[in-house]
Design a protein around this motif. Structure first.
Motif, PDB file in Angstrom:
ATOM      1  N   ALA A   7       0.820  -1.213   0.000  1.00 48.66           N
ATOM      2  CA  ALA A   7       0.000   0.000   0.000  1.00 48.66           C
ATOM      3  C   ALA A   7       0.847   1.252   0.000  1.00 48.66           C
ATOM      4  N   SER A   8       2.054   1.179   0.516  1.00 47.13           N
ATOM      5  CA  SER A   8       2.915   2.354   0.569  1.00 47.13           C
ATOM      6  C   SER A   8       3.509   2.694  -0.785  1.00 47.13           C
ATOM      7  N   GLU A   9       3.355   1.778  -1.742  1.00 42.35           N
ATOM      8  CA  GLU A   9       3.955   2.005  -3.048  1.00 42.35           C
ATOM      9  C   GLU A   9       2.941   2.285  -4.142  1.00 42.35           C
ATOM     10  N   CYS A  10       1.771   1.761  -4.022  1.00 45.71           N
ATOM     11  CA  CYS A  10       0.842   1.930  -5.136  1.00 45.71           C
ATOM     12  C   CYS A  10      -0.599   1.835  -4.658  1.00 45.71           C
ATOM     13  N   GLU A  11      -1.490   2.243  -5.550  1.00 45.81           N
ATOM     14  CA  GLU A  11      -2.925   2.164  -5.297  1.00 45.81           C
ATOM     15  C   GLU A  11      -3.601   1.564  -6.525  1.00 45.81           C
ATOM     16  N   TYR A  12      -3.042   0.455  -6.971  1.00 41.44           N
ATOM     17  CA  TYR A  12      -3.518  -0.135  -8.200  1.00 41.44           C
ATOM     18  C   TYR A  12      -4.706  -1.054  -7.968  1.00 41.44           C
ATOM     19  N   GLN A  13      -4.785  -2.060  -8.774  1.00 43.00           N
ATOM     20  CA  GLN A  13      -5.915  -2.984  -8.778  1.00 43.00           C
ATOM     21  C   GLN A  13      -6.097  -3.674  -7.428  1.00 43.00           C
ATOM     22  N   LYS A  14      -7.337  -3.745  -6.967  1.00 42.70           N
ATOM     23  CA  LYS A  14      -7.645  -4.422  -5.712  1.00 42.70           C
ATOM     24  C   LYS A  14      -7.573  -5.928  -5.895  1.00 42.70           C
ATOM     25  N   CYS A  15      -7.189  -6.596  -4.807  1.00 45.68           N
ATOM     26  CA  CYS A  15      -7.046  -8.052  -4.869  1.00 45.68           C
ATOM     27  C   CYS A  15      -8.390  -8.752  -4.997  1.00 45.68           C
ATOM     28  N   MET A  16      -9.399  -8.204  -4.349  1.00 49.87           N
ATOM     29  CA  MET A  16     -10.706  -8.849  -4.349  1.00 49.87           C
ATOM     30  C   MET A  16     -11.805  -7.813  -4.527  1.00 49.87           C
ATOM     31  N   LYS A  17     -12.937  -8.261  -4.940  1.00 50.72           N
ATOM     32  CA  LYS A  17     -14.082  -7.386  -5.113  1.00 50.72           C
ATOM     33  C   LYS A  17     -14.851  -7.257  -3.797  1.00 50.72           C
ATOM     34  N   THR A  18     -15.564  -6.162  -3.687  1.00 44.55           N
ATOM     35  CA  THR A  18     -16.352  -5.916  -2.480  1.00 44.55           C
ATOM     36  C   THR A  18     -17.555  -6.858  -2.444  1.00 44.55           C
ATOM     37  N   PRO A  19     -17.707  -7.657  -1.396  1.00 43.63           N
ATOM     38  CA  PRO A  19     -18.867  -8.554  -1.327  1.00 43.63           C
ATOM     39  C   PRO A  19     -20.135  -7.762  -1.031  1.00 43.63           C
ATOM     40  N   ILE A  20     -21.236  -8.236  -1.543  1.00 41.94           N
ATOM     41  CA  ILE A  20     -22.503  -7.525  -1.360  1.00 41.94           C
ATOM     42  C   ILE A  20     -22.923  -7.500   0.101  1.00 41.94           C
ATOM     43  N   ASN A  21     -22.743  -8.611   0.769  1.00 43.12           N
ATOM     44  CA  ASN A  21     -23.194  -8.705   2.167  1.00 43.12           C
ATOM     45  C   ASN A  21     -22.124  -8.286   3.167  1.00 43.12           C
ATOM     46  N   GLY A  22     -21.000  -7.788   2.677  1.00 41.37           N
ATOM     47  CA  GLY A  22     -19.937  -7.332   3.568  1.00 41.37           C
ATOM     48  C   GLY A  22     -19.113  -8.444   4.186  1.00 41.37           C
ATOM     49  N   VAL A  23     -19.456  -9.712   3.886  1.00 37.73           N
ATOM     50  CA  VAL A  23     -18.726 -10.851   4.446  1.00 37.73           C
ATOM     51  C   VAL A  23     -17.755 -11.364   3.384  1.00 37.73           C
ATOM     52  N   LEU A  24     -16.523 -10.928   3.480  1.00 39.32           N
ATOM     53  CA  LEU A  24     -15.518 -11.322   2.491  1.00 39.32           C
ATOM     54  C   LEU A  24     -14.844 -12.603   2.924  1.00 39.32           C
ATOM     55  N   ARG A  25     -14.784 -13.551   2.014  1.00 39.33           N
ATOM     56  CA  ARG A  25     -14.065 -14.784   2.269  1.00 39.33           C
ATOM     57  C   ARG A  25     -13.336 -15.185   0.984  1.00 39.33           C
ATOM     58  N   PRO A  26     -12.014 -15.335   1.031  1.00 44.23           N
ATOM     59  CA  PRO A  26     -11.300 -15.784  -0.162  1.00 44.23           C
ATOM     60  C   PRO A  26     -11.575 -17.251  -0.435  1.00 44.23           C
ATOM     61  N   ASP A  27     -11.511 -17.635  -1.727  1.00 45.82           N
ATOM     62  CA  ASP A  27     -11.585 -19.056  -2.023  1.00 45.82           C
ATOM     63  C   ASP A  27     -10.218 -19.684  -1.772  1.00 45.82           C
ATOM     64  N   LYS A  28     -10.110 -20.976  -1.974  1.00 44.32           N
ATOM     65  CA  LYS A  28      -8.866 -21.686  -1.639  1.00 44.32           C
ATOM     66  C   LYS A  28      -7.683 -21.141  -2.410  1.00 44.32           C
ATOM     67  N   GLU A  29      -7.884 -20.857  -3.699  1.00 45.47           N
ATOM     68  CA  GLU A  29      -6.785 -20.346  -4.513  1.00 45.47           C
ATOM     69  C   GLU A  29      -6.338 -18.966  -4.031  1.00 45.47           C
TER      70      GLU A  29
END
Length: 1309
Positions: free
Chosen positions: A973-995
């Motif tokens: 974050a101290s170097e760039c503000e580029y593409q986000k790793c994940m999209k914002t979940p609709i219900n606010g409950v973010l969970r990454p998949d296994k990959e």
């Protein structure tokens, strides 16, 4: 203002000229005085960005401020509308219908600012939504002028254009909205620290004193490094209008409760962050009430009943049975008689053979291993705590080495400081600038030449550096102290500046910064114009309990704390030696500093090596005490064994060499035992070196006395050779010696079944040593006595064998002083009918009382008892208990077999939004709500929670390069503000998949936390998990115990932590895909030492029972299946053991592994006091119980008193002068108790007990009487005065009126 004027002018069209002029006049007045601006719906107070605020310096974010612009709210469409909908969805009224008072630039700046807050608040979506709601209203509300009042503006020049910018305004909020917003956020946690997020957002007040007003005040303070301008939040109760500008209506929008979903569909906050979301959890049961019967102590009632039953049973007892043990007695007596004659006939050959065998065993000492590591001593390799420690240390680094000072300044006056920001504060004497500078100077001193590194070594070579472990500098080392609030910088500590607050200008200095930091240790910038960070120079926060101690308010703390954390290298690593050298240098410096005349502190200190060093030091210092103890015993034996019939024969009749030989036999048996076990690889310990010789000496001295006294009191029969006489005497006494030695040896061998290594090794060494002692007594000592008898018969002097004396030996055997005294006075008084009843009642009372006291014996060993008197560690423990506010950290460790990459797996461990309300971290949180019962003070940090927050696109943490050679890779974050790793979940409950989980987890763990991304896992979590091919082998979650001070508390904390971990394990095993051998267990450095106390009571009962069993069995067998004598023998030993534990309670001797070793020893020594007397009674030929008891008391009692009691007591008394508290308590006190109780039971209670219940062996009685009659016929001058407890009684009483003291009346009498 010109734009506003022209727009206002257009509104005037169509009005009369007079009104126009009047309105223009009023408008011009408003241009000069901002406070008189109009407030009406649909209008903005400011719009667009004007540039940087020139009044804010050192800000952590660009302080961009808006332009003053009273105008209508703008209708939004296109990109402008989409940006508003994204940042402030609560203002969205649909495209074409939405108006706002903020530009796209303002929305982007607001989004960036909110990201910083969301990084710590997004765990609770409704909190993050309420926080954004407030600032969206202030910045973008279409009715902006109705809720804010601009109070301060200034002209700034941007690109050559002068603009009027807003640098301060008032924001009016209803208390309902403000309070509910605050309530939704006040419990949001920061998993990495276990603290509250609100603590970082409430300035000097921290989380404990934070209120809604103080929370908003901090947000509106431009000196906090985050706010671009000053906002004066006014919280107005419902219905109050006083003091509110006309047209202003306090904002009273709807704030979400933390247990409500957001309008965008985000889930409710978790229980850990929101108490209203918590399910109903039953309170833990209170501690069990004391056992009572009718309101009286239940144990006391039961013991009184038991006492009455026993006394009644005694009064109603009727004795009965006869047994036959003749064959056993004849077999043992004849066997030992033949063996003794053989050995006495070839003494030199036997001595040579004994020396060769002993030497063969003793050569194993070349390979002996001495265990000094407390973990290896008291925790078995296969014990649960040891295996858990090994698992933790294998998968994670061992717990770092702690080196610490706790400093006070008693008597130093404090002072009051009137702070511009914090008001009047009371500073204790220890919180003084000169002392802080002195502490800083002291902490920089330690460096030394290292032979292992071949260069100068310093802290950076061995320190724990969590944020730069590979190549640390001094500033990367984890040193926690008060100077770290100033980054260990003298310049920062000396910094001062004038500051104006609310029109008052005063100087602020280090004290203001200190007060701020102890309340907000996670702040990167304080709220003073000093603009200093609170973070330590190594990049982590220093929590107040690590910097100061003994406080109610931090400024009034009574102690400073300085802690150096070192890496805990394996013992075979070269840096382990360097760490030990550093710690020794640390100790040398602080000890030298403590003695220096200019030292302003009173302090205590310790190093990681201190415990082991002090134990080893005191052991070495107390070795002379043990040597003196053995010397005293030797002198007593040498003197007491002599006959001293006349002055001229003192050197002939003395037994100095025999006593020395007996001591050498004991020493050789110990050396042989130690050498044998060294041969087979069983390590020894210091406690073995101290206790085993003492034990064997007690056992061996008794046998020596019995054998020698029997020989002295025996008269040689006509025609009997010296060797035959020695064999006959050995045949009399050896069965008793075998009975005791075999009982003790089997007892100790069974004691080796103990799971505690120290107890196990002690039992093995003691068992073989006792056995070897008996073997050497039957060989070497018999040979020595044969040589000494030959010398004495030749009237040759001891130590000068060539010198002879003319005085001949008396024909009458020597009884000495003790035997006649006991025969004439002691035995008749003891066995008087009245005395016997009193003795039985008193000893039963003692026994029952001790059973009652057993329930109240303290279990454990407080660590300060392991230290010698005068040790600096005793002072450290006192300071530790007085000034530390929290206890040791404890880890909840998970093993392989749980799928953290699945949604169910993450939910079962995390504690943020969408998590299971009974997850791993949530259950630990529940436990911290009952610290008095759970001993948990601070909830566990959670890498799962922070990893999820780190991934959340609402923060700036997880970003990817969108262009260039690193495209698609992680970008800090101290170097760039580029593409986000994940999209914002609709219900606010973010969970990454296994990959995604496996892809981004290494980036999270390697990301250094900073202001842009405080959720980075480096330092906090990079060592909290171990992965092998995307499989998590182990993870850990760190919590804190409460401050634990006693062994009882440490043990209870371990027990509760294990119960909690087991409950968590069962819950997590229910998650689909979880292995059934998956486990969660708690671990901290102290558990391996205190685990033994969870089972030591049951293990002690088991070990002592195993020791008691062979005493009964061997006694029965060697007395020819004499069950009654075996039972009486066993009962008396049990009473001695129980009474010993009762006295332990009264004398403050804790029950622990050291005490258990002594109790096992007590069983062995009790055998000496009891078994000889029991066998002497069983072999007596007197006709009645009382007469047999009198005879056994006089004859064998005198030998036991001289050989056991008087051998032990002088040596025990010497131990009172030892420096080690362990020696004083568990060797002096406890052995003194054991010896005195053994003597009391063996010489007082047992004779009386035998006089009532002893076995009358008629078969043996008849055979012995017949043998005695034959003997009298053959030798009317035989003078058998002494009847040893040995196999045969040498005396009989032909006259019924003859006293039992003189069974045979010869003409010589």
């Amino acid at each position: 203002m010109r734009l506003y004027f022209f727009e206002y002018n257009n509104r005037l069209k169509g009005k009369c000229n007079c009104n126009i002029y009047w309105d223009v006049f009023m408008l011009m007045q408003s241009l000069g005085v901002v406070l008189e601006a109009r407030h009406e719906p649909g209008y903005c107070a400011f719009y667009e960005e004007c540039g940087r605020n020139p009044t804010v310096v050192g800000s952590l974010l660009p302080p961009i401020i808006p332009c003053l612009n009273y105008s209508r709210a703008r209708a939004l469409e296109g990109e402008h509308y989409q940006q508003l909908k994204k940042v402030c969805p609560m203002l969205d009224r649909g495209e074409g219908s939405t108006t706002a008072c903020c530009s796209i630039k303002q929305l982007k700046s607001l989004e960036m600012s909110l990201m910083l807050s969301k990084a710590v608040l997004m765990r609770c979506p409704s909190c993050a939504d309420n926080f954004a709601h407030l600032h969206c209203i202030n910045t973008c509300s279409p009715d902006q002028t109705t809720t804010i009042n601009v109070t301060r503006t200034m002209n700034i020049t941007t690109l050559g254009i002068v603009k009027e910018a807003v640098v301060g305004y008032q924001a009016y909020l209803s208390t309902s909205f403000a309070d509910k917003s605050f309530e939704s956020c006040k419990n949001v946690r920061i998993p990495a620290t276990g603290g509250y997020a609100i603590a970082t957002m409430c300035g000097r007040y921290g989380s404990a004193l934070c209120t809604a007003q103080r929370w908003y005040d901090f947000q509106g303070d431009s000196s906090n490094g985050l706010a671009p301008l000053d906002i004066d939040f006014r919280l107005i109760p419902e219905g109050v209008t006083e003091g509110i500008p006309d047209g202003v209506v306090p904002y009273a929008g709807r704030a979400l409760g933390c247990n409500e979903m957001t309008p965008t569909g985000a889930e409710v906050c978790s229980c850990q962050d929101c108490q209203a979301s918590c399910p109903v959890v039953p309170s833990p049961p209170p501690p069990a009430e004391p056992f009572t019967i009718g309101g009286v102590d239940g144990y006391l009632v039961l013991c009184v009943i038991f006492l009455c039953v026993l006394i009644l049973a005694f009064l109603l007892f009727v004795t009965c049975t006869d047994k036959n043990s003749l064959a056993t007695q004849e077999f043992l007596g004849s066997g030992f008689r033949a063996w003794g004659t053989l050995v006495a006939s070839h003494p030199l050959k036997v001595l040579l053979a004994s020396a060769v065998v002993t030497a063969a065993f003793a050569t194993g000492l070349m390979h002996i291993e001495l265990t000094t590591d407390p973990v290896q001593l008291w925790s078995a390799p296969n014990s649960r705590a040891r295996m858990e420690k090994d698992f933790h240390d294998k998968h994670f680094d061992p717990f770092f080495r702690t080196n610490q000072m706790i400093l006070t300044a008693p008597g130093r006056p404090g002072h009051f400081y009137d702070s511009l920001l914090f008001g009047k504060q009371n500073f204790s004497g220890i919180i003084a600038k000169d002392l802080i500078l002195e502490l800083l100077k002291l902490q920089r001193k330690i460096q030394f030449w290292s032979n292992d590194l071949n260069r100068m070594a310093s802290l950076k070579d061995v320190c724990f550096a969590p944020l730069n472990p590979s190549n640390p500098s001094l500033t990367d080392c984890a040193v926690n102290s008060l100077p770290q609030y100033f980054q260990n910088s003298v310049a920062n500590l000396n910094a001062k500046v004038n500051m104006t607050e609310l029109g008052v200008t005063k100087e602020v200095d280090w004290r203001d910064h200190f007060i701020y930091c102890v309340n907000s240790p996670l702040s990167f910038k304080d709220i003073t114009d000093l603009q200093l960070s609170c973070m330590a120079d190594y990049g982590a926060p220093v929590f107040p309990f690590l910097a100061v101690g003994g406080y109610e308010s931090k400024s009034s703390s009574e102690a400073l704390i300085l802690t150096f954390s070192l890496n805990n290298y394996p013992r075979d690593n070269i840096k382990f030696k360097v760490a030990l050298e550093w710690e020794q240098r640390f100790l040398d410096i602080v000890q030298e500093y403590q003695k220096s005349p200019g030292n302003p502190f009173t302090f205590a200190y310790m190093a990681e090596r201190s415990l082991e060093d002090e134990i080893n030091r005191t052991t070495a210092e107390d070795i002379p005490i043990f040597m003196i103890s053995y010397a005293v015993i030797f002198v007593y034996i040498a003197v007491a064994l002599g006959e001293y019939t006349s002055f001229s024969r003192i050197l002939v009749d003395s037994k100095f060499l025999v006593g020395l030989g007996g001591i050498l036999v004991v020493g050789c048996s110990v050396l042989a035992s130690m050498g044998f076990y060294a041969w087979i690889g069983i390590p020894s310990s210091l406690i073995i070196l101290q206790v085993v010789p003492f034990l064997v000496l007690a056992v061996g001295a008794d046998n020596i006395f019995i054998f020698v006294l029997e020989y002295q009191r025996d008269a040689r029969r006509p025609g009997e050779k010296r060797e035959e006489r020695i064999g006959r005497v050995l045949g009399n006494v050896a069965p008793s010696m075998l009975l005791c030695s075999l009982s003790e040896s089997v007892c100790f061998f069974l004691g080796a079944l103990s799971t505690m290594p120290a107890v196990k090794s002690f039992a093995l060494y003691a068992a073989l040593a006792v056995l070897m002692d008996f073997v050497l007594q039957m060989t070497a000592f018999v040979a020595l006595l044969s040589l000494d008898a030959r010398r004495q018969d030749g009237n040759r002097c001891e130590l000068a064998c060539c010198v002879t004396v003319k005085t001949t030996a008396p024909t009458k055997p020597n009884e000495g002083f003790l035997l006649p005294a006991m025969r004439k006075y002691y035995a008749p008084v003891l066995l008087h009918p009245v005395t016997r009843v009193i003795v039985i009642v008193v000893f039963i009372f003692m026994f029952i009382s001790s059973i009652y006291l057993m329930f109240y014996v303290t279990v454990g060993l407080d660590q300060e008892l392991a230290m010698p008197q005068g040790s600096y560690m005793l002072e450290y423990f006192k300071y530790l208990y007085a000034y530390f506010e929290v206890g040791v950290p404890t880890y909840f460790v998970t093993t392989k077999g749980f799928n953290f990459t699945s949604i169910a797996g993450m939910n079962a461990t995390c504690s943020s939004v969408g998590c299971d309300p009974f997850s791993l971290t949530q259950k630990i949180q529940y436990a911290t709500e009952y610290p008095d019962l759970s001993y948990m003070a601070i909830p566990a940090n959670s890498w799962v929670d922070d990893f999820i927050d780190w991934l959340n696109p609402g923060s700036k943490c997880c970003r990817l390069y969108s262009i260039g050679p690193n495209k698609g890779k992680f970008c800090p974050a101290s170097e760039c503000e580029y593409q986000k790793c994940m999209k914002t979940p609709i219900n606010g409950v973010l969970r990454p998949d296994k990959e995604q989980f496996n892809r981004f987890l290494p980036d999270f763990l390697g990301n250094r936390p900073d202001l842009q991304c405080p959720k980075g896992g480096l330092g906090a979590y990079d060592k909290s998990k171990v992965t092998c091919v995307s499989v998590l082998l182990a993870t850990r979650f760190m919590a804190y115990h409460t401050a634990l001070t006693t062994s009882k508390e440490f043990t209870a904390a371990l027990k509760i932590a294990r119960e909690l971990a087991h409950n968590i394990t069962l819950s997590m095993r229910s998650i689909p895909g979880t292995s059934q051998d998956f486990e969660v267990f708690p671990y901290t450095v102290t558990y391996v030492f205190y685990e033994q106390y969870l089972t030591i009571v049951s293990e002690g009962l088991f070990n002592i029972s195993l020791c008691l069993l062979p005493t009964f069995v061997v006694c029965c067998l060697l007395l020819g299946m004499d069950l009654r004598s075996g039972a009486l023998n066993l009962l008396t030993i049990i009473m001695i053991t129980v009474d010993t534990v009762g006295v332990m309670t009264l004398w403050g001797i804790d029950y622990n592994a050291v005490a258990l070793i002594n109790l096992v020893t007590a069983v062995g020594i009790s055998v000496e006091f009891v078994s000889h007397m029991t066998r002497s009674f069983a072999m007596s030929i007197q006709p009645t119980h009382v007469e047999r008891a009198k005879e056994a008391t006089a004859t064998m009692g005198s030998a036991v008193f001289a050989g056991v009691a008087m051998t032990n007591l002088p040596g025990i008394v010497v131990l009172a002068f030892a420096k080690a508290q362990l020696i004083q308590i568990f060797f002096f006190r406890l052995n003194l108790v054991i010896t005195l109780l053994g003597m009391a039971h063996g010489l007082i209670f047992l004779p009386v007990l035998l006089s009532y219940f002893g076995e009358m062996n008629k078969a043996v009685l008849l055979r012995l009487q017949q043998a005695k009659a034959q003997e009298l016929e053959l030798s009317s001058h035989a003078k058998n005065i002494y009847d040893n407890i040995g196999y045969e009684d040498q005396e009989s009483s032909p006259n019924p009126d003859t006293t039992p003291h003189h069974p045979v009346r010869t003409p010589h009498h």
